[in-house]
Write a protein that holds these residues in place. Structure first.
Motif, mmCIF file in Angstrom:
data_model
loop_
_atom_site.group_PDB
_atom_site.id
_atom_site.type_symbol
_atom_site.label_atom_id
_atom_site.label_comp_id
_atom_site.label_asym_id
_atom_site.label_seq_id
_atom_site.Cartn_x
_atom_site.Cartn_y
_atom_site.Cartn_z
ATOM 1 N N GLU A 183 -8.908 -3.478 -3.018
ATOM 2 C CA GLU A 183 -9.475 -2.370 -2.234
ATOM 3 C C GLU A 183 -10.808 -1.917 -2.825
ATOM 4 O OE1 GLU A 183 -8.227 2.117 -0.709
ATOM 5 O OE2 GLU A 183 -7.022 1.076 -2.195
ATOM 6 N N LYS A 184 -10.877 -1.780 -4.143
ATOM 7 C CA LYS A 184 -12.127 -1.360 -4.771
ATOM 8 C C LYS A 184 -13.238 -2.366 -4.504
ATOM 9 C CE LYS A 184 -9.875 1.206 -8.510
ATOM 10 N NZ LYS A 184 -9.664 1.313 -9.979
ATOM 11 N N TRP A 185 -12.897 -3.652 -4.601
ATOM 12 C CA TRP A 185 -13.909 -4.684 -4.323
ATOM 13 C C TRP A 185 -14.330 -4.657 -2.863
ATOM 14 C CZ3 TRP A 185 -13.598 -8.874 -0.985
ATOM 15 C CH2 TRP A 185 -14.653 -9.788 -1.068
ATOM 16 N N ALA A 186 -13.367 -4.511 -1.962
ATOM 17 C CA ALA A 186 -13.685 -4.521 -0.524
ATOM 18 C C ALA A 186 -14.532 -3.323 -0.134
ATOM 19 C CB ALA A 186 -12.383 -4.534 0.287
ATOM 20 N N VAL A 187 -14.263 -2.172 -0.711
ATOM 21 C CA VAL A 187 -15.059 -0.986 -0.392
ATOM 22 C C VAL A 187 -16.491 -1.160 -0.875
ATOM 23 C CG1 VAL A 187 -15.352 1.474 -0.926
ATOM 24 C CG2 VAL A 187 -13.084 0.593 -0.316
ATOM 25 N N ARG A 188 -16.641 -1.735 -2.074
ATOM 26 C CA ARG A 188 -18.008 -1.988 -2.570
ATOM 27 C C ARG A 188 -18.714 -3.043 -1.722
ATOM 28 N NH1 ARG A 188 -15.476 -2.105 -7.738
ATOM 29 N NH2 ARG A 188 -15.632 -4.386 -7.675
ATOM 30 N N ARG A 189 -17.948 -4.002 -1.211
ATOM 31 C CA ARG A 189 -18.542 -5.122 -0.485
ATOM 32 C C ARG A 189 -18.919 -4.760 0.951
ATOM 33 N NH1 ARG A 189 -20.544 -8.301 2.232
ATOM 34 N NH2 ARG A 189 -20.367 -10.586 2.274
ATOM 35 N N TRP A 190 -18.054 -4.026 1.633
ATOM 36 C CA TRP A 190 -18.270 -3.809 3.063
ATOM 37 C C TRP A 190 -18.495 -2.342 3.455
ATOM 38 C CZ3 TRP A 190 -13.935 -7.514 2.563
ATOM 39 C CH2 TRP A 190 -14.355 -8.830 2.817
ATOM 40 N N ALA A 191 -17.837 -1.423 2.753
ATOM 41 C CA ALA A 191 -17.932 -0.023 3.180
ATOM 42 C C ALA A 191 -19.270 0.609 2.800
ATOM 43 C CB ALA A 191 -16.787 0.774 2.560
ATOM 44 N N THR B 97 2.259 -5.697 -7.456
ATOM 45 C CA THR B 97 1.522 -6.272 -6.327
ATOM 46 C C THR B 97 0.684 -5.217 -5.622
ATOM 47 O OG1 THR B 97 3.527 -5.982 -4.991
ATOM 48 C CG2 THR B 97 3.137 -8.165 -5.926
ATOM 49 N N ASP B 98 1.180 -3.977 -5.564
ATOM 50 C CA ASP B 98 0.394 -2.893 -4.963
ATOM 51 C C ASP B 98 -0.844 -2.602 -5.812
ATOM 52 O OD1 ASP B 98 0.226 -0.522 -2.993
ATOM 53 O OD2 ASP B 98 0.107 0.456 -4.951
ATOM 54 N N ALA B 99 -0.700 -2.654 -7.139
ATOM 55 C CA ALA B 99 -1.854 -2.425 -8.017
ATOM 56 C C ALA B 99 -2.905 -3.521 -7.842
ATOM 57 C CB ALA B 99 -1.391 -2.352 -9.470
ATOM 58 N N LEU B 100 -2.452 -4.765 -7.677
ATOM 59 C CA LEU B 100 -3.400 -5.856 -7.436
ATOM 60 C C LEU B 100 -4.136 -5.652 -6.115
ATOM 61 C CD1 LEU B 100 -1.230 -8.913 -8.585
ATOM 62 C CD2 LEU B 100 -3.151 -7.859 -9.804
ATOM 63 N N LEU B 101 -3.423 -5.169 -5.109
ATOM 64 C CA LEU B 101 -4.070 -4.874 -3.832
ATOM 65 C C LEU B 101 -5.032 -3.701 -3.973
ATOM 66 C CD1 LEU B 101 -4.035 -6.108 -1.062
ATOM 67 C CD2 LEU B 101 -2.218 -4.536 -0.404
ATOM 68 N N GLY B 102 -4.719 -2.782 -4.887
ATOM 69 C CA GLY B 102 -5.641 -1.683 -5.166
ATOM 70 C C GLY B 102 -6.946 -2.174 -5.760
ATOM 71 N N LEU B 103 -6.884 -3.187 -6.621
ATOM 72 C CA LEU B 103 -8.112 -3.782 -7.161
ATOM 73 C C LEU B 103 -8.924 -4.445 -6.054
ATOM 74 C CD1 LEU B 103 -6.719 -5.407 -10.451
ATOM 75 C CD2 LEU B 103 -8.012 -3.273 -10.222
#
Length: 281
Positions: free
Chosen positions: A273-281, A265-271
């Protein structure tokens, strides 16, 4: 006939490289490929498994203290054949996801409120700080009195565990957003939601995801606390029931499964994270 010698720096460098065996091409690090990263991350688990097998073969521990990997695997197969393991895993994952979703959502909301306005920080801060200091097991008797032994008490306990890491991280991240960035946004006419979306959210996305990952880990910890005390199914119940029956192989199996599903589940949240950083950061 005269022979012209190339004495340019490039030729001299080429000659040195040839003299050294053509070592001018650097090898890419092992971590640069997915296969390499998987190989490196597999070394320690395999070493632990090998050490575990060796110690059991040498009789360092009794079977009651540390069963062999083969015995744990047999316990895994036995629980599957009995039709028990699947429901245990399913109910535990369901409790974690539901409690995490509720707690993390509330943590995001209250963290944003407290982080964006000091008045709400003064209003909520000390009270939430005191509640946060309460150990997880201290909530169990009260929740059992209020919500009985059903799913509501377990999900509520997990939600409490997930709330505080998200709340604390989001509030702290928003409070420490660069004030110059905020002022620059206001100078361009941004305010309210537009200011939050354009300036503050991109600045805190990495911190928010870190809070979510901590909250997810806390959710698994609080799940075990809930299922050890008041449950008739789940991985926590499997731990307690196996301990009462002297089944160390099942105890170790339950611990391994908690580790595997927690990491998954932590690895899925890591994926995410990558999408969220590309989307908003």
């Amino acid at each position: 006939m005269s022979t012209t010698t190339d004495s340019t720096p490039r030729a001299q460098t080429r000659g040195k490289n040839v003299h050294k065996g053509g070592g001018s091409v650097r090898r890419a690090p092992l971590t640069s490929t997915r296969a390499g990263r998987i190989l490196i991350s597999s070394i320690l688990p395999l070493a632990i498994l090998l050490l575990w097998q060796i110690t059991t073969m040498m009789g360092v521990f009794t079977v009651g203290q540390l069963p062999s990997p083969v015995m744990v695997w047999q316990a895994f197969i036995d629980l599957i054949q009995r039709g028990q393991l699947g429901p245990y895993i399913g109910i535990s994952v369901q409790r974690v996801l539901l409690g995490f979703s509720i707690g993390a959502t509330l943590g995001l909301i209250f963290g944003a409120i407290v982080g964006l306005a000091k008045v709400w920080d003064y209003f909520f801060g000390s009270t939430f700080g005191a509640i946060r200091a309460v150990p997880s097991l201290a909530w169990v008797p009260l929740l059992l009195l209020w919500l009985k032994i059903g799913e509501e008490s377990k999900v509520t306990l997990i939600a409490i565990g997930a709330f505080f890491p998200v709340y604390t991280t989001v509030a702290a991240a928003l409070r420490h957003v660069d004030k110059q960035l905020v002022e620059a946004g206001r100078a361009f006419g941004l305010s309210g939601y537009q200011l939050f979306k354009t300036v503050q959210l991109p600045a805190v996305v990495p911190s928010v995801i870190s809070g979510l990952r901590l909250a997810l880990a806390q959710s698994w910890l609080f799940l075990v606390a809930a299922e050890l005390i008041a449950s008739s199914a789940g991985l926590g119940f499997l731990l307690l029931d196996s301990q009462n029956n002297g089944r160390t192989d099942r105890v170790i199996l339950a611990i391994i499964l908690l580790a595997v599903f927690g990491k998954t589940t932590d690895a899925l949240l890591g994926l995410f994270e990558k999408w969220a950083v590309r989307r908003w950061a």
